[in-house]
Design an enzyme around this catalytic site. Structure first.
Site, short mmCIF file in Angstrom:
data_model
loop_
_atom_site.label_atom_id
_atom_site.label_comp_id
_atom_site.label_asym_id
_atom_site.label_seq_id
_atom_site.Cartn_x
_atom_site.Cartn_y
_atom_site.Cartn_z
N ASP A 197 0.73 -1.20 -0.06
CA ASP A 197 0.05 -0.29 -0.20
C ASP A 197 0.83 1.23 -0.05
O ASP A 197 0.58 2.16 -0.69
CB ASP A 197 -0.96 -0.11 1.25
CG ASP A 197 -1.95 0.87 1.18
OD1 ASP A 197 -2.25 1.55 0.08
OD2 ASP A 197 -2.35 1.40 2.28
N CYS A 242 -17.30 -6.24 -14.72
CA CYS A 242 -18.71 -6.14 -14.02
C CYS A 242 -19.87 -6.43 -15.04
O CYS A 242 -20.97 -6.37 -14.72
CB CYS A 242 -18.72 -4.84 -13.47
SG CYS A 242 -17.67 -4.70 -11.97
N CYS A 259 -23.71 -4.73 -14.77
CA CYS A 259 -23.85 -4.25 -13.18
C CYS A 259 -23.37 -2.99 -12.73
O CYS A 259 -22.31 -2.57 -13.02
CB CYS A 259 -23.25 -5.74 -12.31
SG CYS A 259 -23.56 -5.18 -10.57
N CYS A 313 -23.93 3.75 -3.74
CA CYS A 313 -23.06 4.55 -3.06
C CYS A 313 -23.83 5.86 -2.62
O CYS A 313 -24.50 6.70 -3.16
CB CYS A 313 -21.87 5.33 -4.01
SG CYS A 313 -20.73 6.42 -3.32
N CYS A 371 -16.23 3.54 4.77
CA CYS A 371 -17.44 3.26 4.12
C CYS A 371 -17.35 1.93 3.19
O CYS A 371 -16.43 1.78 2.50
CB CYS A 371 -18.24 4.19 3.24
SG CYS A 371 -19.70 3.93 2.57
N CYS A 401 -21.99 -5.23 -3.81
CA CYS A 401 -21.46 -5.83 -5.05
C CYS A 401 -21.93 -7.38 -4.97
O CYS A 401 -21.77 -8.27 -3.85
CB CYS A 401 -19.75 -5.96 -4.86
SG CYS A 401 -19.15 -7.05 -6.07
#
Length: 308
Positions: free
Chosen positions: A128, A182, A185, A192, A236, A243
């Site tokens: 990260d 995806c 979708c 959100c 969040c 999903c």
């Protein structure tokens, strides 16, 4: 060479990783570089100025290690076995246990030591904080694809995974990139609460994202900002909860990611009364310390405008 790859993959799974893939260390593709540059130019990275630094390294992992030939991408599940009560101030699932930087880096070092000892080569581990295109390399290494919500999704497993990489000068046959998508979708876009996902891949608007606002942003909140938080005090997960791939989510077996009972018992009252010493004690090994005591108090103050 396949035998070498399977030795590494098997050892990585023994160390607690859930997926391990291999990609050739080379410059990031032109299309991905251009897309990222457009995103930065639009200002959607907001206060995360570090995302615009070290572009030479971010665009070519070989800058991280002389003679690098392979990027090994690894993923470890963090989905919690126990969840906070739904009416409590909510923390993102990734922050339930110990800081992933420390936990994942320790596991990566174990795998890197195995590779170094076995083949007498060099390795560098990344979690990260290094300027590494983690999701890009995870897709190139075949372990998952980047979803419309900007999360790395592992087919058949979901998106509740921390990523880490090992850059090595050991040449390993690459895996095929993950070509899943995806499709049509848009559940994450619709879910959100801040409308931070316009729907285009890579187009996350961090200026509206609740995770960015409650963790990365250091300023004060306007009433408009605070109005979208609901009871989210740190991060969040709504785009992940929506999903369909996360119907496959299973509790992590990594004990360091398990939440303490004290954490699960946090309430509006206990957070409002939390002292700075109490914050340091409760979150000393947690990713929550990134927001600092002042940031968490700012966040709890914002959400208690609606939850006195």
């Amino acid at each position: 060479m396949n035998g070498m790859k399977e030795e590494i993959r098997e050892y990585a799974l023994e160390c607690g990783f859930d997926a391990c893939g291999f990609a050739e260390a080379r410059p990031v593709g032109n299309a991905a570089v251009a897309e990222y540059r457009r995103w930065l130019a639009s200002g959607k990275h907001f206060c995360m100025d570090y995302l615009a630094r070290y572009s030479d390294v971010r665009d070519d992992p070989r800058q991280l290690l002389d003679g690098a030939r392979t990027v090994i991408s690894l993923a470890v599940n963090y989905y919690p076995e126990r969840l906070q009560p739904a009416d409590a101030p909510q923390f993102s699932y990734y922050a339930y246990g110990k800081d992933y930087h420390d936990v994942v880096k320790s596991k990566l070092r174990n795998v890197a030591a195995f590779i170094t000892d076995r083949w007498n080569v060099s390795c560098r581990v990344c979690v990260d904080t290094a300027p590494m295109r983690e999701r890009y390399w995870a897709q190139q290494a075949g372990i998952g694809f980047i979803g419309r919500n900007n999360q790395l999704i592992l087919p058949g497993k979901g998106s509740y995974f921390f990523l880490g990489e090992i850059v090595t000068d050991l040449q390993i046959e690459p895996d095929s990139p993950c070509m899943t998508s995806c499709g049509d979708c848009r559940r994450c876009v619709e879910a959100c609460p801040a409308s931070a996902l316009p729907g285009d891949y890579g187009a996350l608007d961090a200026r509206r994202c609740i995770s960015c606002l409650t963790i990365e942003y250091r300023g004060e909140f306007t009433d408009e900002m605070a109005a979208i938080f609901g009871n989210r005090v740190y991060g969040c997960d709504d785009c992940q909860k929506a999903c369909p791939h996360n119907r496959f989510a299973r509790a992590s077996k990594v004990k360091e990611f398990s939440p303490s009972q004290e954490f699960l018992s946090l309430s509006y009252d206990s957070l409002q009364q939390l002292s700075e010493d109490g914050f340091r004690r409760l979150f000393k090994d947690s990713a929550v310390k990134r927001t600092k005591y002042s940031g968490l108090m700012r966040n709890i103050s914002a959400i208690t405008r609606k939850h006195p």
